[in-house]
Enzyme design. Sequence first.
Site, PDB file in Angstrom:
ATOM      1  N   LYS A  17       0.720  -1.291   0.130  1.00 43.77           N
ATOM      2  CA  LYS A  17      -0.145   0.093  -0.238  1.00 43.77           C
ATOM      3  C   LYS A  17       0.946   1.236   0.201  1.00 43.77           C
ATOM      4  O   LYS A  17       2.000   1.292   0.443  1.00 43.77           O
ATOM      5  CB  LYS A  17      -0.848   0.062   1.198  1.00 43.77           C
ATOM      6  N   VAL A  44     -17.437   3.844  -3.316  1.00 44.20           N
ATOM      7  CA  VAL A  44     -17.926   2.175  -3.416  1.00 44.20           C
ATOM      8  C   VAL A  44     -19.271   2.471  -2.705  1.00 44.20           C
ATOM      9  O   VAL A  44     -20.335   1.656  -3.333  1.00 44.20           O
ATOM     10  CB  VAL A  44     -17.130   1.673  -2.283  1.00 44.20           C
TER      11      VAL A  44
END
Length: 363
Positions: A91, A195
């Site tokens: 990440k 989302v």
Amino acid sequence: MTDVTGVPADVLHTLFHSEQGGHEQVVLCQDRATGLKAVIALHSTALGPALGGTRFYPYATEAAAIADALNLARGMSYKNAMAGLDHGGGKAVIIGDPEKIKSEELLLAYGRFVASLGGRYVTACDVGTYVADMDVVARENKWTTGRSPENGGAGDSSVLTAYGVFQGMRASAQTLWGDPTLRGRKVGVAGVGKVGHYLVEHLLEDGAEVVITDVREESVRRITDKHPQVTVVEDTEALIRVEGLDIYAPCALGGALNEETVPFITASIVCGAANNQLAHPGIEKDLVERGILYAPDYVVNAGGVIQVADELHGFDFDRCKKKATKIFDTTVEIFARAKADGIPPAAASDRIAEQRMADARRA
């Protein structure tokens, strides 16, 4: 307290000594000309090149940014393992307010740092970064996914992320109530951004009653203008206390499940898109004690990473959706394993993921 390097000692302890550490590599990136300050964390490459998005966020401190990168990278190792991908976990975080400092030059500089890792890290979108940003980053390296279709990518991965969370909810309903449908169930969604708004569409199509909240008024309006039947509450604190709530879906930033929130959750199921929902180890036991079924976040929100991983092999949406549909089966399997072993679902999922990574190291 800091180390001689100037890095806070608690960060170094997390990296080298705690159970939450074990990362293979952490890269601190800086380009003064553009104002770029970034952290790239690679947790594991046992299953293959580390894959995970780039978060662009105005962290309060640099130590907080490093800690977030470490936690997110570790979560990606488990997510990719449970999704059946041949990728490890990584990440990146870029420190700063994207609305103030994001520029083409800064993204290009960041792309050069990704390139310097020679394929050990494959990046994608996350909070604060978008498809257009990945198109820019990709100009400096070939290890960038989440690009636009015009630039050889798959586009917005939020679509399949939401679809996977919906499958996780169906699996949770099947396990708890014996029926995978959400018709007639009241579902609270905290965060209806990239989302969350797609998740709301799935829930409404399945006949659920939906309650939402978001710090951004425009995100709420996008939902209510199209679906006036959706109920809006002031904040997450109000949402978790909604009477008759069946499912709570944290879809914003991590740490949503903590000592301040868990005692007041009225829902019987927690299943959402946010990463790192458990504030710290032990919270999952609090959920069990309250009789709340928790669907591990990194399992149910894996639809997006399934999509971006497919880009590396020539993107096919139908193939990706088929893989994301299997999140239902994986979630049911985790609940069964948790019941058989007498442990929380989060622990059961961790055991399965750790076994896959361990097997890969021995191979």
